[in-house]
Design a protein around this motif. Structure first.
Motif, PDB file in Angstrom:
ATOM      1  N   ASP A  50       0.840  -1.209   0.000  1.00 15.31           N
ATOM      2  CA  ASP A  50       0.000   0.000   0.000  1.00 15.31           C
ATOM      3  C   ASP A  50       0.871   1.254   0.000  1.00 15.31           C
ATOM      4  N   LEU A  51       1.923   1.252   0.826  1.00 10.52           N
ATOM      5  CA  LEU A  51       2.808   2.425   0.886  1.00 10.52           C
ATOM      6  C   LEU A  51       3.431   2.708  -0.480  1.00 10.52           C
ATOM      7  N   VAL A  52       3.866   1.648  -1.147  1.00  8.49           N
ATOM      8  CA  VAL A  52       4.466   1.813  -2.468  1.00  8.49           C
ATOM      9  C   VAL A  52       3.426   2.364  -3.453  1.00  8.49           C
ATOM     10  N   ARG A  53       2.222   1.825  -3.407  1.00  8.32           N
ATOM     11  CA  ARG A  53       1.162   2.320  -4.290  1.00  8.32           C
ATOM     12  C   ARG A  53       0.866   3.793  -4.032  1.00  8.32           C
ATOM     13  N   TRP A  54       0.837   4.184  -2.756  1.00 13.29           N
ATOM     14  CA  TRP A  54       0.550   5.587  -2.434  1.00 13.29           C
ATOM     15  C   TRP A  54       1.638   6.492  -2.986  1.00 13.29           C
ATOM     16  N   GLN A  55       2.881   6.000  -2.933  1.00 12.76           N
ATOM     17  CA  GLN A  55       3.975   6.788  -3.526  1.00 12.76           C
ATOM     18  C   GLN A  55       3.770   6.941  -5.027  1.00 12.76           C
ATOM     19  N   ASP A  56       3.426   5.820  -5.663  1.00 16.76           N
ATOM     20  CA  ASP A  56       3.195   5.846  -7.114  1.00 16.76           C
ATOM     21  C   ASP A  56       2.020   6.760  -7.466  1.00 16.76           C
ATOM     22  N   MET A  57       1.031   6.792  -6.601  1.00 16.40           N
ATOM     23  CA  MET A  57      -0.154   7.628  -6.846  1.00 16.40           C
ATOM     24  C   MET A  57       0.118   9.090  -6.514  1.00 16.40           C
ATOM     25  N   LYS A  58       1.349   9.370  -6.065  1.00 16.92           N
ATOM     26  CA  LYS A  58       1.770  10.735  -5.690  1.00 16.92           C
ATOM     27  C   LYS A  58       0.914  11.314  -4.568  1.00 16.92           C
ATOM     28  N   ILE A  59       0.528  10.449  -3.660  1.00 16.16           N
ATOM     29  CA  ILE A  59      -0.210  10.937  -2.498  1.00 16.16           C
ATOM     30  C   ILE A  59       0.782  11.590  -1.549  1.00 16.16           C
ATOM     31  N   GLU A  60       0.475  12.818  -1.153  1.00 18.09           N
ATOM     32  CA  GLU A  60       1.351  13.535  -0.234  1.00 18.09           C
ATOM     33  C   GLU A  60       1.475  12.762   1.067  1.00 18.09           C
ATOM     34  N   PRO A  61       2.681  12.590   1.581  1.00 21.15           N
ATOM     35  CA  PRO A  61       2.836  11.881   2.866  1.00 21.15           C
ATOM     36  C   PRO A  61       2.049  12.596   3.966  1.00 21.15           C
ATOM     37  N   PHE A  62       1.335  11.841   4.761  1.00 21.87           N
ATOM     38  CA  PHE A  62       0.514  12.446   5.823  1.00 21.87           C
ATOM     39  C   PHE A  62       0.862  11.872   7.186  1.00 21.87           C
ATOM     40  N   GLY A  63       2.036  11.242   7.295  1.00 26.88           N
ATOM     41  CA  GLY A  63       2.436  10.677   8.580  1.00 26.88           C
ATOM     42  C   GLY A  63       2.770   9.209   8.465  1.00 26.88           C
ATOM     43  N   ASP A  64       3.019   8.606   9.597  1.00 21.72           N
ATOM     44  CA  ASP A  64       3.486   7.221   9.595  1.00 21.72           C
ATOM     45  C   ASP A  64       2.336   6.224   9.642  1.00 21.72           C
ATOM     46  N   ILE A  65       2.585   5.062   9.078  1.00 24.36           N
ATOM     47  CA  ILE A  65       1.633   3.961   9.181  1.00 24.36           C
ATOM     48  C   ILE A  65       2.198   2.961  10.189  1.00 24.36           C
ATOM     49  N   ALA A  66       1.412   2.679  11.204  1.00 21.06           N
ATOM     50  CA  ALA A  66       1.876   1.774  12.260  1.00 21.06           C
ATOM     51  C   ALA A  66       1.464   0.335  11.963  1.00 21.06           C
ATOM     52  N   ILE A  67       2.412  -0.567  12.169  1.00 16.81           N
ATOM     53  CA  ILE A  67       2.135  -2.000  12.022  1.00 16.81           C
ATOM     54  C   ILE A  67       2.175  -2.635  13.408  1.00 16.81           C
ATOM     55  N   ASN A  68       1.179  -3.455  13.706  1.00 18.21           N
ATOM     56  CA  ASN A  68       1.175  -4.181  14.980  1.00 18.21           C
ATOM     57  C   ASN A  68       2.048  -5.422  14.863  1.00 18.21           C
ATOM     58  N   ILE A  69       2.965  -5.554  15.803  1.00 19.35           N
ATOM     59  CA  ILE A  69       3.857  -6.708  15.777  1.00 19.35           C
ATOM     60  C   ILE A  69       3.567  -7.597  16.974  1.00 19.35           C
ATOM     61  N   SER A  70       3.319  -8.848  16.683  1.00 22.55           N
ATOM     62  CA  SER A  70       3.003  -9.786  17.741  1.00 22.55           C
ATOM     63  C   SER A  70       4.278 -10.266  18.450  1.00 22.55           C
ATOM     64  N   ALA A  71       4.086 -10.704  19.671  1.00 22.26           N
ATOM     65  CA  ALA A  71       5.180 -11.205  20.500  1.00 22.26           C
ATOM     66  C   ALA A  71       6.088 -12.157  19.737  1.00 22.26           C
ATOM     67  N   TRP A  72       5.457 -13.093  19.055  1.00 20.68           N
ATOM     68  CA  TRP A  72       6.199 -14.174  18.437  1.00 20.68           C
ATOM     69  C   TRP A  72       6.995 -13.682  17.239  1.00 20.68           C
ATOM     70  N   GLN A  73       6.428 -12.722  16.545  1.00 23.18           N
ATOM     71  CA  GLN A  73       7.146 -12.130  15.419  1.00 23.18           C
ATOM     72  C   GLN A  73       8.370 -11.386  15.924  1.00 23.18           C
ATOM     73  N   PHE A  74       8.138 -10.570  16.930  1.00 24.37           N
ATOM     74  CA  PHE A  74       9.210  -9.735  17.443  1.00 24.37           C
ATOM     75  C   PHE A  74      10.330 -10.586  18.040  1.00 24.37           C
ATOM     76  N   GLY A  75       9.956 -11.700  18.636  1.00 24.22           N
ATOM     77  CA  GLY A  75      10.913 -12.558  19.311  1.00 24.22           C
ATOM     78  C   GLY A  75      11.857 -13.291  18.372  1.00 24.22           C
ATOM     79  N   ARG A  76      11.481 -13.390  17.114  1.00 25.00           N
ATOM     80  CA  ARG A  76      12.325 -14.137  16.185  1.00 25.00           C
ATOM     81  C   ARG A  76      13.650 -13.453  15.931  1.00 25.00           C
ATOM     82  N   ALA A  77      14.710 -14.261  15.847  1.00 22.80           N
ATOM     83  CA  ALA A  77      16.052 -13.704  15.701  1.00 22.80           C
ATOM     84  C   ALA A  77      16.188 -12.887  14.425  1.00 22.80           C
ATOM     85  N   ASP A  78      15.480 -13.303  13.351  1.00 22.85           N
ATOM     86  CA  ASP A  78      15.661 -12.617  12.071  1.00 22.85           C
ATOM     87  C   ASP A  78      14.636 -11.512  11.817  1.00 22.85           C
ATOM     88  N   PHE A  79      13.860 -11.174  12.859  1.00 23.93           N
ATOM     89  CA  PHE A  79      12.780 -10.202  12.639  1.00 23.93           C
ATOM     90  C   PHE A  79      13.281  -8.852  12.116  1.00 23.93           C
TER      91      PHE A  79
END
Ligand code: C2E
Ligand code: CA
Ligand code: CA
Ligand code: CA
Length: 277
Positions: free
Chosen positions: A99-128
């Motif tokens: 979506d972020l890439v598409r918004w860039q392509d669509m020339k949408i003016e940046p309006f702030g950050d998009i937050a992603i929720n990260i679960s415990a198990w995802q964050f805990g992984r060594a390669d996260f």
């Protein structure tokens, strides 16, 4: 049958059996959902005191062909228990990056950050961290456009490792917010020991504004945020009254149904456009 169930509830509790069956069904469904692309991302805006959009949070949705919409609070825990969270988490990351890439392509003016929720198990992984940063580079995403929300349980592991990981994210320019602040066992210890950009005051406290008990707690949380120079977002703001109270207490960032519900991407972009006009 009822009585039998009661006598040997530890093993045969019908409720428990049902929940195991349900879980297995959800697990099976989740695998199919991944194969058949039944997930989607909704976006809920974050706003400042004037109601102007300053970013958004991505929230996963599962639209099941028979059961309709299934809430993430039902399937995320099952995904975590079964390890499917890794695949689903990757899907979520890629969907939001897309979506972020598409918004860039669509020339949408940046309006702030998009937050992603990260679960415990995802964050805990060594390669996260490695994987996340590689994904950002690969897609040419500007790091200011992305932030991460972690709950206390997500960082429950070893504090040292957690600190290293959070520093890696922040050194790369990605801001990290502590989600559901105040609901865990050691919220204050986390603020003391971890490099965070800020925290989100849990909805249960915002709901309680007006109570003799919740109100001073919210006030104290805002004061902690101010003294520590952290960003503080109030979650679950539903009424004008709550909004006004929070503003009077010095809160600067807000999220909740009063401003907008989580929306499908097209609707969200329309909302942003109208909001910025
Ligand atoms: P959360 O991260 O605390 O997200 C906030 C939840 O509150 C969302 O529910 C949102 O729709 C809801 N909400 C927002 N404003 C209001 C309001 O004014 N009133 C009320 N009553 N609710 C409001 P949702 O989308 O059902 O998500 C529930 C939880 O599921 C999230 O809590 C998060 O822990 C988890 N979740 C959702 N999406 C993801 C995801 O992409 N990845 C992971 N790992 N977890 C997710
Ligand atoms: Ca969140
Ligand atoms: Ca939250
Ligand atoms: Ca929550």
């Amino acid at each position: 049958a009822k009585q039998a169930g009661r006598n040997c509830y530890a093993v045969y509790d019908p409720r428990m059996q049902k929940s195991i069956e349900e879980r297995m069904q959800v697990e099976k469904g989740l695998r199919i959902a991944l194969e058949q692309n039944q997930f989607g991302i909704f976006y809920q805006p974050k706003v400042d005191a004037s109601g102007r959009v300053v970013g958004a949070e991505g929230l996963v949705r599962w639209s099941h062909p028979e059961h309709g919409f299934i809430s993430p609070s039902v399937f995320i825990p099952v995904a975590e228990e079964t390890g499917l969270i890794h695949l689903i988490g990757e899907w979520i990351m890629e969907a939001i990056a897309g979506d972020l890439v598409r918004w860039q392509d669509m020339k949408i003016e940046p309006f702030g950050d998009i937050a992603i929720n990260i679960s415990a198990w995802q964050f805990g992984r060594a390669d996260f961290i490695e994987k996340t940063l590689a994904g950002i580079r690969l897609n040419n995403i500007r790091v200011e456009q992305l932030s991460i929300e972690v709950t206390e349980t997500a960082i429950l592991g070893d504090m040292g490792t957690t600190r290293v990981k959070l520093n890696q994210l922040r050194n790369a320019g990605i801001s990290v917010m502590l989600d559901d602040f105040g609901t865990g066992y050691s919220s204050l210890a986390y603020l003391k020991d971890l490099p965070l950009d800020g925290f989100k005051i849990d909805r249960t406290f915002v709901e309680g504004l007006g109570d003799a008990q919740a109100e001073p707690l919210v006030r104290s949380m805002l004061s902690i945020g101010k003294h520590m120079r952290l960003k503080v977002v109030a979650e679950g703001v539903e009424s004008k009254e709550q909004f006004d109270k929070l503003k009077a207490m010095g809160c600067k960032l807000f999220q909740g149904y009063l401003f907008a519900k989580p929306m499908p991407v097209d609707e969200f972009l329309m909302w942003v456009k109208n909001n910025l006009e």
